[in-house]
Write a protein that holds these residues in place. Structure first.
Motif, PDB file in Angstrom:
ATOM      1  N   ARG A   1       0.847  -1.212   0.000  1.00  0.00           N
ATOM      2  CA  ARG A   1       0.000   0.000   0.000  1.00  0.00           C
ATOM      3  C   ARG A   1       0.883   1.264   0.000  1.00  0.00           C
ATOM      4  O   ARG A   1       0.491   2.317   0.500  1.00  0.00           O
ATOM      5  N   ALA A   2       2.052   1.162  -0.567  1.00  0.00           N
ATOM      6  CA  ALA A   2       3.040   2.235  -0.422  1.00  0.00           C
ATOM      7  C   ALA A   2       2.611   3.543  -1.076  1.00  0.00           C
ATOM      8  O   ALA A   2       3.019   4.619  -0.648  1.00  0.00           O
ATOM      9  N   THR A   3       1.838   3.475  -2.130  1.00  0.00           N
ATOM     10  CA  THR A   3       1.352   4.706  -2.773  1.00  0.00           C
ATOM     11  C   THR A   3      -0.168   4.718  -2.699  1.00  0.00           C
ATOM     12  O   THR A   3      -0.798   3.678  -2.461  1.00  0.00           O
ATOM     13  N   ASP A   4      -0.751   5.882  -2.927  1.00  0.00           N
ATOM     14  CA  ASP A   4      -2.218   5.969  -2.902  1.00  0.00           C
ATOM     15  C   ASP A   4      -2.829   5.040  -3.943  1.00  0.00           C
ATOM     16  O   ASP A   4      -3.837   4.377  -3.686  1.00  0.00           O
TER      17      ASP A   4
ATOM     18  N   ALA B   1      -2.633   1.535  -2.639  1.00  0.00           N
ATOM     19  CA  ALA B   1      -3.587   1.321  -1.539  1.00  0.00           C
ATOM     20  C   ALA B   1      -4.999   1.171  -2.086  1.00  0.00           C
ATOM     21  O   ALA B   1      -5.781   0.325  -1.621  1.00  0.00           O
ATOM     22  N   LEU B   2      -5.327   1.999  -3.089  1.00  0.00           N
ATOM     23  CA  LEU B   2      -6.653   1.919  -3.716  1.00  0.00           C
ATOM     24  C   LEU B   2      -6.866   0.538  -4.332  1.00  0.00           C
ATOM     25  O   LEU B   2      -7.906  -0.091  -4.157  1.00  0.00           O
ATOM     26  N   ARG B   3      -5.851   0.048  -5.004  1.00  0.00           N
ATOM     27  CA  ARG B   3      -5.951  -1.266  -5.637  1.00  0.00           C
ATOM     28  C   ARG B   3      -5.986  -2.380  -4.583  1.00  0.00           C
ATOM     29  O   ARG B   3      -6.747  -3.342  -4.707  1.00  0.00           O
ATOM     30  N   MET B   4      -5.182  -2.226  -3.536  1.00  0.00           N
ATOM     31  CA  MET B   4      -5.120  -3.247  -2.476  1.00  0.00           C
ATOM     32  C   MET B   4      -6.455  -3.394  -1.736  1.00  0.00           C
ATOM     33  O   MET B   4      -6.754  -4.456  -1.200  1.00  0.00           O
ATOM     34  N   ALA B   5      -7.243  -2.325  -1.718  1.00  0.00           N
ATOM     35  CA  ALA B   5      -8.534  -2.398  -1.024  1.00  0.00           C
ATOM     36  C   ALA B   5      -9.438  -3.466  -1.650  1.00  0.00           C
ATOM     37  O   ALA B   5     -10.373  -3.940  -1.012  1.00  0.00           O
TER      38      ALA B   5
ATOM     39  N   PHE C   1       1.090  -9.609  -6.938  1.00  0.00           N
ATOM     40  CA  PHE C   1       1.034  -9.091  -8.305  1.00  0.00           C
ATOM     41  C   PHE C   1       0.948  -7.568  -8.310  1.00  0.00           C
ATOM     42  O   PHE C   1       1.520  -6.908  -9.181  1.00  0.00           O
ATOM     43  N   ILE C   2       0.271  -6.990  -7.328  1.00  0.00           N
ATOM     44  CA  ILE C   2       0.237  -5.521  -7.209  1.00  0.00           C
ATOM     45  C   ILE C   2       1.655  -4.993  -6.948  1.00  0.00           C
ATOM     46  O   ILE C   2       2.087  -4.012  -7.555  1.00  0.00           O
ATOM     47  N   LEU C   3       2.389  -5.674  -6.080  1.00  0.00           N
ATOM     48  CA  LEU C   3       3.794  -5.277  -5.847  1.00  0.00           C
ATOM     49  C   LEU C   3       4.609  -5.418  -7.131  1.00  0.00           C
ATOM     50  O   LEU C   3       5.439  -4.563  -7.463  1.00  0.00           O
ATOM     51  N   GLN C   4       4.381  -6.515  -7.853  1.00  0.00           N
ATOM     52  CA  GLN C   4       5.141  -6.795  -9.078  1.00  0.00           C
ATOM     53  C   GLN C   4       4.892  -5.737 -10.150  1.00  0.00           C
ATOM     54  O   GLN C   4       5.805  -5.344 -10.871  1.00  0.00           O
ATOM     55  N   ILE C   5       3.644  -5.272 -10.267  1.00  0.00           N
ATOM     56  CA  ILE C   5       3.302  -4.360 -11.362  1.00  0.00           C
ATOM     57  C   ILE C   5       3.390  -2.883 -10.929  1.00  0.00           C
ATOM     58  O   ILE C   5       3.831  -2.033 -11.690  1.00  0.00           O
ATOM     59  N   MET C   6       3.021  -2.586  -9.694  1.00  0.00           N
ATOM     60  CA  MET C   6       2.976  -1.178  -9.268  1.00  0.00           C
ATOM     61  C   MET C   6       4.107  -0.800  -8.309  1.00  0.00           C
ATOM     62  O   MET C   6       4.286   0.385  -7.996  1.00  0.00           O
ATOM     63  N   GLY C   7       4.864  -1.787  -7.850  1.00  0.00           N
ATOM     64  CA  GLY C   7       5.850  -1.525  -6.802  1.00  0.00           C
ATOM     65  C   GLY C   7       7.191  -1.041  -7.335  1.00  0.00           C
ATOM     66  O   GLY C   7       7.571  -1.307  -8.477  1.00  0.00           O
ATOM     67  N   ASP C   8       7.907  -0.334  -6.490  1.00  0.00           N
ATOM     68  CA  ASP C   8       9.290   0.066  -6.758  1.00  0.00           C
ATOM     69  C   ASP C   8       9.933   0.341  -5.400  1.00  0.00           C
ATOM     70  O   ASP C   8       9.481  -0.224  -4.397  1.00  0.00           O
ATOM     71  N   ASP C   9      10.920   1.207  -5.323  1.00  0.00           N
ATOM     72  CA  ASP C   9      11.592   1.417  -4.037  1.00  0.00           C
ATOM     73  C   ASP C   9      10.672   1.999  -2.968  1.00  0.00           C
ATOM     74  O   ASP C   9      10.928   1.844  -1.782  1.00  0.00           O
TER      75      ASP C   9
END
Ligand SMILES: [Zn+2]
Length: 436
Positions: free
Chosen positions: A387-390, A393-397, A407-415
């Motif tokens: 949930r590192a970015t808004d 977090a919106l997607r994780m909800a 998969f959210i970390l894989q596609i939307m995640g970075d440092d």
């Protein structure tokens, strides 16, 4: 240093997941804990079980974040942190225009030392705890990198590049000095603490036959060392190699002839291999290293992961900074997902996170030391916040499963998704305080 307990959601793999629902390949503990001390994971399990063993141990509470083994990046260029995002070229122009001039700066030991610290900071900021890195041609650059890694007790594989032709003045060694300097670095660093050496002829174009011959001699004399180089990245590169080695049946044949291939050989890219080359890779156990952000950025081509795996090869995945565009192994998985989609291949998140941890450790032959949270493993750990970015977090909800979160970390995640990184049990990111 006293033992310490890290509390959080624990995820570790003990086999490669065979599909998106292969729950037998990993362990996941919602309220888990790791006991770390002496640079290793002494125990792992539920928080209740771990505190029952040692009720007075200091606790760092990472809930609700996910703790997993630190990421492993098996192909990256230490001197290229200031050429990422250099515009407009494919491989050979990119090397001549941007990379080679930049690497000449690493002859200066002060510059190399300063950049080594910044390089390792970038790695741990992005959750990476082990790399196989190319230094520049200068002995001093490899020396600076090994010294900086040793100060943090970081497991690193690195080597001084060997290149004795087709490179500018100030960026060439000779067959003899390349051998002597590599041997000196091996003596000083290989097996010292957590350091391991990689014999590093850059690629066939920048080494004379005489230099590849001494690289082959080093491989025989130093069987514990790795060998890292580039293979079949770009069509112009392949044609140029063929013109320089007219007697070779193909690109891989050059490395084969000089005895460079083994399961400890890390071959960057492997995009345009012939059936003969794939067969030789399989026979020798040499490892293809998939570098998706680099392959897309330089327009090099699409890595055939499924095809090479079907031939029995063990593929690694890496950033290739600075042809690669991000230090993040999450972004690397993101681009890797797209590259495989273009070929009708589907990288599911369980396999993806296995790949950048235990999978790359297997490719390096280090799975008994790094890549998992198993008891006795070296305490290299990343803590991730999906949930590192808004937007995350919106997607994780709307996410309900561990696979969805990954998969959210894989596609939307970075440092930004990396809350903390531990190297040999020591936290690397400053500014994080959550000790109870
Ligand atoms: Zn590379």
């Amino acid at each position: 240093m006293t033992d310490r307990l890290l509390r959080g959601r624990l995820l570790t793999f003990h086999a490669e997941p065979q599909g998106p629902d292969d729950t037998g390949a990993y362990s996941y503990i919602e309220d888990g804990a790791l006991v770390i001390g002496g640079g290793v994971i002494r125990a792992a399990g539920t928080y209740a079980a771990m505190t029952a063993q040692a009720p007075d141990m200091p606790v760092t509470d990472h809930r609700p974040h996910l703790m997993m083994a630190g990421f492993i990046d098996p192909h990256i260029h230490f001197p290229q942190g200031q050429v990422i995002a250099s515009w407009g070229a494919q491989l050979l122009d990119w090397l001549n225009t941007y990379t080679f001039p930049e690497e000449t700066r690493f002859a200066d030991p002060d510059h190399a030392a300063r950049m080594a610290t910044l390089f390792l900071d970038q790695l741990t900021d992005h959750g990476t705890t082990t790399v196989a890195a190319y230094a520049s041609v200068h002995l001093t650059s490899a020396e600076a990198l090994f010294a900086a890694a040793a100060r943090r007790d970081m497991r690193i594989i690195a080597g001084k590049v060997m290149m004795d032709r087709n490179a500018p003045e100030g960026l060439r060694d000779t067959a003899l000095t390349g051998y002597d300097e590599s041997k000196a670095l091996i003596g000083r660093w290989h097996g010292k603490g957590r350091a391991l050496y990689a014999i590093t002829p850059r690629f066939a174009i920048t080494s004379t036959p005489g230099q590849l011959e001494v690289a082959g001699a080093l491989v025989i004399e130093q069987p514990g060392c790795y060998l890292q180089t580039h293979l079949s990245e770009n069509h112009d590169e392949i044609a140029y190699t063929a013109s320089l080695y007219p007697d070779s049946p193909d690109y891989l044949g050059v490395y084969e002839r000089y005895g460079l291939l083994s399961p400890r050989a890390l071959m960057g890219h492997c995009l345009h291999l012939s059936p003969r080359e794939i067969g030789v890779m399989a026979e020798t156990g040499a490892r293809p290293v998939f570098c998706p952000t680099s392959n897309l950025f330089l327009g090099s081509g699409l890595f055939d992961d499924a095809g090479l795996r079907a031939a029995g090869l063990v593929n690694a995945i890496a950033t290739d900074v600075g042809g690669g565009t991000s230090y993040s192994m999450l972004q690397t998985l993101h681009e890797g997902y797209k590259v495989l989609q273009l070929q009708g291949q589907n990288l599911h998140p369980l396999r993806a996170f296995h790949w950048i941890t235990r999978g790359n450790a297997i490719a390096l032959g280090l799975e008994d030391r790094i890549g998992t949270l198993a008891e006795g493993s070296e305490a290299d750990i990343v803590v991730l916040d999906a949930r590192a970015t808004d937007a995350m977090a919106l997607r994780m909800a709307r996410a309900e499963t561990l696979s969805e979160e990954l998969f959210i970390l894989q596609i939307m995640g970075d440092d930004r998704a990396v809350v903390q990184t531990y190297v040999a049990g020591e936290p690397q990111k400053t500014g994080f305080v959550s000790t109870t």
